[in-house]
Structures are given as structure tokens and as C-alpha cells.
Design a protein around this motif. Structure first.
Motif, mmCIF file in Angstrom:
data_model
loop_
_atom_site.group_PDB
_atom_site.id
_atom_site.type_symbol
_atom_site.label_atom_id
_atom_site.label_comp_id
_atom_site.label_asym_id
_atom_site.label_seq_id
_atom_site.Cartn_x
_atom_site.Cartn_y
_atom_site.Cartn_z
ATOM 1 N N SER A 160 0.838 -1.197 0.000
ATOM 2 C CA SER A 160 0.000 0.000 0.000
ATOM 3 C C SER A 160 0.873 1.246 0.000
ATOM 4 O O SER A 160 1.972 1.248 0.562
ATOM 5 C CB SER A 160 -0.925 0.016 1.225
ATOM 6 O OG SER A 160 -0.185 0.202 2.415
ATOM 7 N N THR A 161 0.363 2.270 -0.634
ATOM 8 C CA THR A 161 1.016 3.580 -0.602
ATOM 9 C C THR A 161 -0.028 4.611 -0.202
ATOM 10 O O THR A 161 -1.200 4.496 -0.565
ATOM 11 C CB THR A 161 1.624 3.928 -1.976
ATOM 12 O OG1 THR A 161 2.265 5.210 -1.896
ATOM 13 C CG2 THR A 161 0.565 3.961 -3.063
ATOM 14 N N GLU A 162 0.398 5.596 0.566
ATOM 15 C CA GLU A 162 -0.558 6.524 1.162
ATOM 16 C C GLU A 162 0.044 7.909 1.268
ATOM 17 O O GLU A 162 1.246 8.068 1.548
ATOM 18 C CB GLU A 162 -0.947 6.016 2.550
ATOM 19 C CG GLU A 162 -2.011 6.820 3.258
ATOM 20 C CD GLU A 162 -2.499 6.129 4.514
ATOM 21 O OE1 GLU A 162 -3.224 6.772 5.289
ATOM 22 O OE2 GLU A 162 -2.156 4.948 4.727
ATOM 23 N N LEU A 163 -0.783 8.911 1.039
ATOM 24 C CA LEU A 163 -0.394 10.310 1.217
ATOM 25 C C LEU A 163 -1.253 10.880 2.331
ATOM 26 O O LEU A 163 -2.476 10.992 2.196
ATOM 27 C CB LEU A 163 -0.587 11.100 -0.077
ATOM 28 C CG LEU A 163 -0.036 12.532 -0.084
ATOM 29 C CD1 LEU A 163 1.484 12.515 0.079
ATOM 30 C CD2 LEU A 163 -0.418 13.254 -1.372
ATOM 31 N N GLY B 30 4.294 11.097 2.885
ATOM 32 C CA GLY B 30 4.041 9.908 2.085
ATOM 33 C C GLY B 30 4.550 8.653 2.778
ATOM 34 O O GLY B 30 5.568 8.694 3.488
ATOM 35 N N TRP B 31 3.846 7.519 2.550
ATOM 36 C CA TRP B 31 4.171 6.274 3.233
ATOM 37 C C TRP B 31 4.039 5.096 2.278
ATOM 38 O O TRP B 31 3.228 5.100 1.353
ATOM 39 C CB TRP B 31 3.238 6.048 4.433
ATOM 40 C CG TRP B 31 3.175 7.228 5.342
ATOM 41 C CD1 TRP B 31 2.266 8.235 5.324
ATOM 42 C CD2 TRP B 31 4.105 7.549 6.384
ATOM 43 N NE1 TRP B 31 2.549 9.159 6.304
ATOM 44 C CE2 TRP B 31 3.676 8.761 6.971
ATOM 45 C CE3 TRP B 31 5.235 6.915 6.890
ATOM 46 C CZ2 TRP B 31 4.342 9.356 8.024
ATOM 47 C CZ3 TRP B 31 5.895 7.508 7.943
ATOM 48 C CH2 TRP B 31 5.460 8.715 8.507
ATOM 49 N N LEU B 32 4.842 4.077 2.539
ATOM 50 C CA LEU B 32 4.789 2.831 1.779
ATOM 51 C C LEU B 32 4.859 1.680 2.778
ATOM 52 O O LEU B 32 5.687 1.693 3.689
ATOM 53 C CB LEU B 32 5.959 2.745 0.795
ATOM 54 C CG LEU B 32 5.951 1.560 -0.185
ATOM 55 C CD1 LEU B 32 4.784 1.698 -1.161
ATOM 56 C CD2 LEU B 32 7.276 1.505 -0.941
ATOM 57 N N LYS B 33 3.980 0.677 2.594
ATOM 58 C CA LYS B 33 3.937 -0.440 3.538
ATOM 59 C C LYS B 33 3.768 -1.749 2.787
ATOM 60 O O LYS B 33 2.932 -1.865 1.885
ATOM 61 C CB LYS B 33 2.783 -0.262 4.531
ATOM 62 C CG LYS B 33 2.725 -1.336 5.613
ATOM 63 C CD LYS B 33 1.648 -1.022 6.637
ATOM 64 C CE LYS B 33 1.619 -2.021 7.767
ATOM 65 N NZ LYS B 33 0.600 -1.688 8.784
ATOM 66 N N ALA B 34 4.555 -2.743 3.167
ATOM 67 C CA ALA B 34 4.471 -4.080 2.583
ATOM 68 C C ALA B 34 4.161 -5.093 3.676
ATOM 69 O O ALA B 34 4.709 -5.008 4.781
ATOM 70 C CB ALA B 34 5.776 -4.447 1.883
ATOM 71 N N THR B 35 3.289 -6.060 3.380
ATOM 72 C CA THR B 35 2.932 -7.099 4.329
ATOM 73 C C THR B 35 2.980 -8.462 3.647
ATOM 74 O O THR B 35 2.744 -8.575 2.439
ATOM 75 C CB THR B 35 1.512 -6.882 4.899
ATOM 76 O OG1 THR B 35 0.569 -6.910 3.826
ATOM 77 C CG2 THR B 35 1.408 -5.557 5.615
ATOM 78 N N VAL B 36 3.279 -9.478 4.428
ATOM 79 C CA VAL B 36 3.245 -10.848 3.941
ATOM 80 C C VAL B 36 2.737 -11.746 5.061
ATOM 81 O O VAL B 36 3.119 -11.573 6.216
ATOM 82 C CB VAL B 36 4.637 -11.313 3.448
ATOM 83 C CG1 VAL B 36 5.673 -11.209 4.555
ATOM 84 C CG2 VAL B 36 4.573 -12.741 2.918
ATOM 85 N N GLU B 37 1.835 -12.658 4.729
ATOM 86 C CA GLU B 37 1.281 -13.591 5.707
ATOM 87 C C GLU B 37 1.310 -14.995 5.119
ATOM 88 O O GLU B 37 1.140 -15.186 3.910
ATOM 89 C CB GLU B 37 -0.166 -13.215 6.070
ATOM 90 C CG GLU B 37 -0.310 -11.853 6.729
ATOM 91 C CD GLU B 37 -1.745 -11.519 7.061
ATOM 92 O OE1 GLU B 37 -2.574 -12.443 6.984
ATOM 93 O OE2 GLU B 37 -2.035 -10.354 7.363
#
Length: 831
Positions: A799-802, A823-830
Motif C-alpha cells: 500500500s502507498t498513502e499520502l 508519504g508512506w509505503l507499507k508491505a505485508t506478507v502472511e
């Protein structure tokens, strides 16, 4: 031809609770019961896509349907795709399907099923008439019935209504917030909570800064925070709720004004319980990494193991945060000529680092315990301190504080026969809080050393180098008796002993008495007795409870003569209340609740927090009459989509309300003899018929006033309490686009907005009209997009978010400026 099969798992409601959960279910809810799967009762025809019909193509599509206890489809997700046209045709039609709901022991329950729709050329699209066949789970073994020869069978596993839905429709004044979406976003726990009606979350800066939480007009420790039913500050999170990693929390329970007796809590205005996800069978793991503005990085790791047959299980987690918090702020600073002028500068001494983790292990299905668990945890943080609570005067360039926490918990759970269930918790927590203010330099807002001080110490007064040590021994025991299928009696006892001492290493003279060396302790014990009645086929639910509060504080106060004076306080007080839920007409229900609540002063309020808040050993406990009344509705499905709504009014009539007040370095908690909070809050939502668009909004109006003409604040009678917003609203819009690149992916653009009406920073009666300290109207927006895909047993998300899209000037805590556009960037793995 239409055919259906399922590998069908109902959302859990009465599955055995986690050992540290707030409320174990009554035994009657976990006993084997007759199960009945859902069956379709509509005559909806699924149209054959014209483009596929013209091409002569056939296909099979598998959907996962969520069906509520009224037989209404609330969610439809494609599990096995056959292409956009086929998927859209069955998914759109599925929202019009109607079912005879699944039942457990005759009670309608929510469920999930997997449904196969076969598109066949020339086929009749009408639903099959024969009833499906139910096959109970192994532990509820029962003979399976034979299906008619021309009918597909339906295999089911039934567990009951979801816990979140059960709580939402109970008599308790609770709202359950899932963190599923939040875990994929860059929002922290404070932002997730601030998006809920009636909730205000304000902070003195960015990540790691001081947080103030308000619920229905009451704030700070008047609202108690828990993690799986255990006080949050005793669970390894000394830095407050807002900095708890969202990815380690499964859901959030927000109790408004009336707190269930099972928590063993002395909350005045409500409670917030963060719940961990249940441990799943097999091996599972999850990780998330977030990065973005102001040098911010956040990492969470988690994993668990649990065999399907019971026995040993284990879970572990780790989190790490770091940030510079060097966002730009508007200040007043001196130019080269010594004139004071406005300037925009980057914060230069506001960093934050945190590291923590925990390990949990235990056994299930033992002869002497259904479950026994041992937990150990440790965490710590370090925070730079750049300015005072109101961001006035010059900045600090070297002052800092931090804390380290360690602890352990032992949890036990056991069902004694068919009607009695007990669970118990014992724990120990140790915490050390450091504060250093020894700089010999004066700094300006650009981070430059301006001149050397005549005496060290940036905050004013003497230099400080101190440590506070705090130990807590706590326990909680719950017991429940199922008096009948419709009646339950519960008893809860929760004692806590907290001890504090400290050391000031920078005394003015070696012969001076250390003011922190005194042993100070607080003993509390909260006992609650609760009776619950479900009557008239669940049309009425009534909860009546009583609480007993025991409080004993032991302290010594250092007099100007350098001698110690005892300042002990002991009291015993009773409280209680009731909650009622009445189903007016499907799907509308009415909820009313009342509590005569007591809240006992905390360590930081009595003895200071070791940083900016001073002690007040004369602080008295606060009490309040809390009332809630409202109407709510289950999701209402129409041809225009799904509608949701809730409207609640509340009143808080408090005596001896504890309020943080002061200026510069002299801040302390004081009692306001009388205060009143009246308000109304509402929430509404809409989802499009195909479930691809969702819109939600909520608003809160609250009037919080001083009602006493006596005491320190008597001159401000009938005025609003300072620094508390009285009107605010939130809005969220989200798209859900599935099957974008694969059969099991989702693209989710979103937009959020928050408006806060202007309010006074101080008492409204102070100063002339043009000189009153105010916070202007604020409107903040955020936008972003998330993508999630399932691949070979893994769930991957990005996800990317402003945040603060318009770069608005935002203020939360006594006028301290919040970050601008980021600004933000987030990566997830499950797995």
C-alpha cells in the motif's frame, strides 16, 4: 443448471476464548448443539453474460458468501475465478440471494459458505429446491442424512455467530473495530481509533509523542486500555496505546461509559480492549515493513504454531520503530537583529526509537486445565524532548526520556462440568523510566547552540538526571455459572499492587534528601458481580451488575524542612449499573445502559510521570453517573445497496473530575469538583449492490462543562472544559476491485477525511475576545491505494498513502503543531 457445494465454516462466536481474553463464554455456548446449514429460499435467476453466451463459453465460479443470522448475504468474494464477465454476473446476483439462516441448537447464526455456480449453455438458472445435507464437525459427530440422488450435498462445520457480531448486538455499550483494513495501511493505532465516533486522539507531535485519548468527553486514564483483558501498561507497552503496532492486533473493543465487571477495572468513562488474533492450527507467520516521511521505519514480525489435535502451542512477536520526526513547524524566533519573527523550521531534536517482543507458550486439553499459558515480554523506548507541553518559549536540544519494561503472565482456563467455567491470571511487571535534562546550552529553533547556560537544565529549574522504578503485582479471577440456558451469573476479582521508588542523581547538595527515594505504593481491588438474562427468544437481553472498589495509597511527602510527612489515603466504595438491549423490529434494536462508576487515581497522577508532570498527593478519586441510549440496525439490504446506521446519546455527570492543568514546567493533575458531558453521536454507511464501493461517516457533538462554583476552577462555572473539541466528524470512501490481475487479488483505492471544529485552548472566560487562546477549524485528508494478492498459500500486500494531502496546519495537544503532508509505503506478507 445450478449446483452448490460448500466447505463451509461459520464465524466463531462461542469458541473457547484466549486465556487472557476479557470474557470467557458461558459453558452452555460451547456445549455440543444440533447444527443446521443454511438453505436458499429465493428464486433469483443468475443472468448468463451476453459476451460469453455469444462466444459459446461455459465456466464454473466459486464464491465465498458471508450470510448473517437473518439469511442476508453481506459479503461475496470470488474464490475461484472464471473471468471478469462470469465473476461479475454471479457475484452481483449473490447479493440478492436469500437463505433460511444456519442454526445452532435452534438459534440463527451467521456463517460463511463456499458456493459453486456452473454456467452451462441452455441451462436453467433457477436454484435447486431440495434441502442440502448437514454433516456436523467431528467433535459433534452425528449421523449424516442422505441427500436426494439429483442434489449436490453441502458439508458444514458450525460454530455459531461471530464474536464481533454477538458483542455488537449484545446489551453492552460496545463497538468492535476490525483492524483487517488498517493492517494493510500505514495508519497507526491512534489514527484507527480517531476514526471512530465519539473518539478524540490528540498528540504532541509525530510517532512516539505524548498521546491524549478522549471518549465521549472523558479523557486520559479515565478510559482504561487493555490487551486481551490485561491492563496495557502491564503488558509490555509503556509508551501508550497509539504506538502499539496495528499488525499485532486483530480487533478493538470500545466500551462507552459502562465497563463490564469481568474486566475488574475502575474506569470512569469506558475502556478499550485490544485483542490478539486467535492462534490458528498449523504453522503461521506474518511480517510488515513500513517506511516513509521524516525518517520513519516500522517493522513487525510474528509467528505461531498449534497442532490441530491440541497439546502444545506457541506464539512470538517482535516490533521495532524508529523516526527522526523532523517535519516542518511554524515558530517564533529571533533574527540576526534580535527581533522576534515568524519562521518555518524543521524539528531537530524529536527522534524516537522503540524495540519490543513477546513469547507465549502453553498447552491445551490437559486433564486439569482446558488451557494454560505462560507469557513473557520486554520492550523499551527512547524519546527526544524538544519543547514543553504547549510548544512555548525556546526549544530543547538535549533533554530526553525513555522507559524499559519487562514482565510475565500466567493464565489458566478450565470448564468445571457443563455449567461452571473459570479463568485466572497472575502477572508481574517491572518498569524503569529515565529522564535527563542536564544540558549547559541554549538552542534556537534551527538547532544551533546560542549561548552557554549559567546553570545546566533546559526545562527551567535545576538539572535533572533521574530514574523511577515501578513494580506491579496483579491478578484477576473470573467465574461464570450457567444457571439456565437463558441466565448466567459471573463473578470477577482483580487486585493490583503497584510500588514505586526512584533516584535523583543531580541533587543541589550531597546532603540534600532525594525527593524520589520514598517508597510509594497503591493497592486496588475491584470486585464485580454480574447477572445476564436473555428472554423472549433473544428479543431482550438484560445485564445487571454491582462493583466494589477498594483503594489504599501510601505515600510520603517531602516538606520544606526536609522531613517526610505521611500522606496516606484509604477508601471503599460501591458502584453498579445495568444494560438493556431490546429488538424493536428486525433489524432495528434499542440499547440503554447506566453505570455509577468510580475511577481511582493512577501512579502518574498522584506521584507525577517523572518527566513534565508533578505530583499531587491530595488528589481524590473521581466518580460519575454514565448513561447511554441509542438505536442501531443490522445491515439493511435493498436494491440500492447495503445501509448501516447507529445513533447514540450519552451523559456523563462527574464529581472530582481529574484534569491536567498548569503552565511551563509546573503541570499537575487536579480535581474539578463537578463536570458534565452531554452529547450525541451517529454513524452511517452504505455499500453498493455489487460490493465494489463503500462509504462510511460518523459525527460527534459533545458539550463538556464545569458545573461547580467551588475549588480551584470555581470561577469558571458553566464554562466548557479547556482544550477539548466539541464537534468533529470522519468520512471514509473505499473501492474494492477484485480480479484485477489474478483470480485472488484486490485493488483498494481509499480516501479519508476528518474535520474538527475550533475550540478554546484555555478556559473560555479568560482574556479579551482578541486575546483568547484558540485552535481554529481543522480539515485533514488522506488518500492511498492498497493491493493484496494470494499466491500459493501466501498473502502479499503493498500500500502507498499520502497523509494530510492538502498540507493543512493541524494542532492537537495544547497547540502543538502536527506533521504536514507526508508519504508512506507499507508491505505485508502472511503465511
Amino acid at each position: 443448471m445450478f449446483s452448490a457445494f460448500t466447505s463451509f465454516a461459520l464465524l466463531l462466536s462461542a469458541a473457547p476464548a484466549e486465556p487472557a481474553s476479557a470474557a470467557p463464554p458461558p459453558p452452555s455456548e460451547t456445549a455440543p448443539a444440533q447444527v443446521q446449514p443454511p438453505s436458499r429460499i429465493d428464486s433469483v435467476t443468475v443472468p448468463y453474460p451476453e459476451v460469453e453466451l455469444a462466444a459459446g463459453r461455459e465456466a464454473d465460479v466459486v464464491l465465498r458468501l458471508t450470510i448473517d443470522e437473518h439469511g442476508v448475504v453481506t459479503e461475496a468474494d470470488v474464490v475461484q475465478s472464471a473471468g471478469e464477465a462470469f465473476d461479475a454476473a454471479i457475484r452481483t446476483a449473490a447479493f440478492d440471494f436469500r437463505f433460511e439462516p444456519a442454526r445452532v441448537g435452534g438459534e440463527a447464526v451467521a456463517c460463511q459458505i463456499e458456493l459453486l455456480h456452473a454456467f452451462r449453455l441452455g441451462a436453467d438458472e433457477a436454484p435447486p429446491e431440495p434441502e442440502p445435507v448437514a454433516e456436523p464437525p467431528p467433535e459433534e459427530a452425528a449421523p449424516a442424512e442422505s441427500a436426494p440422488p439429483d442434489t449436490k450435498t453441502m458439508e458444514t462445520t458450525v460454530s455459531g455467530r461471530s464474536e464481533a457480531e454477538r458483542m455488537r448486538q449484545s446489551a453492552e455499550a460496545v463497538r468492535v473495530v476490525s483492524t483487517t483494513r488498517a493492517r494493510a495501511r500505514s495508519a497507526d493505532m491512534g489514527q484507527v481509533l480517531a476514526a471512530q465516533e465519539g473518539v478524540e486522539v490528540r498528540r504532541s507531535g509525530g510517532l512516539g509523542s505524548t498521546i491524549r485519548f478522549s471518549l465521549n468527553g472523558l479523557t486520559d486514564d479515565q478510559i482504561r486500555f487493555f490487551l486481551d483483558g490485561v491492563p496495557l501498561d502491564l503488558s509490555g507497552y509503556p509508551f501508550g496505546f497509539a504506538n502499539v503496532p496495528v499488525n499485532l492486533v486483530d480487533s478493538i473493543q470500545i466500551y462507552r461509559g459502562v465497563v463490564p465487571a469481568r474486566f475488574g477495572a475502575d474506569a470512569l468513562g469506558g475502556a478499550v480492549n485490544l485483542t490478539s488474533a486467535p492462534i490458528q492450527d498449523g504453522v503461521h507467520g506474518a511480517a510488515s515493513l513500513q517506511g516513509g516521511a521524516f525518517g520513519t521505519y516500522r517493522l513487525t514480525l510474528g509467528g505461531s504454531y498449534r497442532p490441530s489435535s491440541g497439546g502444545f502451542f506457541a506464539r512470538a512477536h517482535l516490533f521495532a520503530d524508529t523516526t527522526r520526526n523532523d517535519y516542518r513547524v511554524d515558530v517564533q524566533t529571533a533574527d540576526d537583529t534580535g527581533q522576534i519573527r515568524p519562521a518555518t523550521v524543521s524539528r531537530f531534536h524529536d527522534g524516537y526509537q522503540a524495540l519490543g517482543g513477546g513469547l507465549e507458550a502453553g498447552f491445551e486439553q490437559l486433564g486439569w486445565a482446558d488451557r494454560v499459558t505462560l507469557r513473557a515480554f520486554g520492550s523499551g523506548y527512547d524519546k527526544d524532548l524538544q519543547h514543553n507541553l504547549v510548544m512555548s518559549g525556546g526549544p530543547f536540544g538535549e533533554a530526553r526520556y525513555g522507559a524499559t519494561a519487562l514482565g510475565t503472565q500466567l493464565l489458566y482456563e478450565k470448564a468445571l462440568g457443563d455449567t461452571v467455567r473459570v479463568d485466572a491470571l497472575a502477572g508481574y511487571a517491572w518498569q524503569a523510566t529515565d529522564f535527563q535534562d542536564t544540558s549547559q546550552w541554549v538552542y534556537d529553533w534551527f538547532g544551533n547552540r546560542v549561548r552557554e547556560r549559567t546553570q545546566p537544565g533546559e526545562l527551567g529549574g535545576d538539572a535533572t538526571d533521574q530514574t523511577l522504578w515501578q513494580q506491579s503485582f496483579y491478578g484477576r479471577a473470573n467465574a461464570s455459572w450457567a444457571l439456565s440456558p437463558a441466565q448466567t451469573l459471573r463473578l470477577a476479582i482483580a487486585p493490583t499492587l503497584t510500588r514505586r521508588t526512584g533516584e535523583q542523581r543531580r541533587l543541589a547538595s550531597p546532603s540534600d534528601v532525594d525527593p524520589l527515594s520514598a517508597d510509594r505504593n497503591i493497592l486496588t481491588a475491584v470486585t464485580g458481580l454480574e447477572y445476564q438474562l436473555n428472554a423472549f427468544n433473544d428479543a431482550v437481553e438484560l445485564i445487571v451488575f454491582a462493583k466494589d472498589y477498594l483503594y489504599a495509597a501510601r505515600a510520603q511527602q517531602l516538606l520544606p524542612t526536609r522531613q517526610w510527612q505521611s500522606k496516606d489515603r484509604t477508601l471503599n466504595q460501591l458502584g453498579g449499573g445495568a444494560a438493556l438491549r431490546l429488538r424493536v423490529a428486525e433489524p432495528v434494536y434499542l440499547k440503554v445502559s447506566y453505570e455509577r462508576a468510580t475511577r481511582l487515581p493512577r501512579m502518574d497522577e498522584l506521584f507525577g510521570n517523572g518527566v513534565l508532570v508533578r505530583e499531587n498527593l491530595d488528589l481524590a478519586p473521581e466518580t460519575s453517573h454514565n448513561v447511554n441510549a441509542g438505536l442501531a440496525t443490522a445491515p439493511l439490504r435493498t436494491g440500492l445497496g447495503v445501509f448501516r446506521g447507529e445513533l447514540t446519546g450519552f451523559a456523563r455527570l462527574a464529581q472530582d473530575l481529574i484534569l491536567l492543568s498548569g503552565r511551563d514546567r509546573d503541570w499537575r493533575y487536579q480535581n474539578v469538583y463537578g463536570a458534565r458531558a452531554l452529547g450525541i453521536e451517529g454513524a452511517a454507511g452504505w455499500s453498493s449492490p455489487a460490493g465494489w464501493f463503500h462509504l462510511d461517516a460518523n459525527a460527534t457533538f459533545q458539550d463538556i462543562r464545569n458545573t461547580s462554583g467551588q475549588g480551584t476552577f470555581g470561577a469558571f462555572e458553566n464554562q466548557r472544559l479547556p482544550n477539548r473539541p466539541w464537534f468533529f466528524l470522519n468520512a471514509t470512501a473505499r473501492l474494492s476491485l477484485r480480479g484485477v490481475a489474478t483470480a485472488e487479488d484486490e485493488l483498494s483505492p481509499f480516501w479519508t477525511a476528518r474535520y474538527v471544529h475550533g475550540f478554546f485552548r484555555n478556559w473560555g472566560g479568560l482574556g479579551a475576545v482578541g486575546t483568547k487562546e484558540t485552535i481554529d477549524n481543522q480539515f485533514a485528508q488522506a488518500a492511498g491505494v492498497g493491493y493484496r494478492v494470494r499466491l500459493q498459500g501466501f498473502s502479499l500486500g503493498l500500500s502507498t498513502e499520502l497523509d494530510n494531502v492538502t498540507n493543512a496546519r493541524l494542532f492537537d495537544f495544547f497547540g502543538v503543531q502536527r506533521p504536514g503532508r507526508s508519504g508512506w509505503l507499507k508491505a505485508t506478507v502472511e503465511y
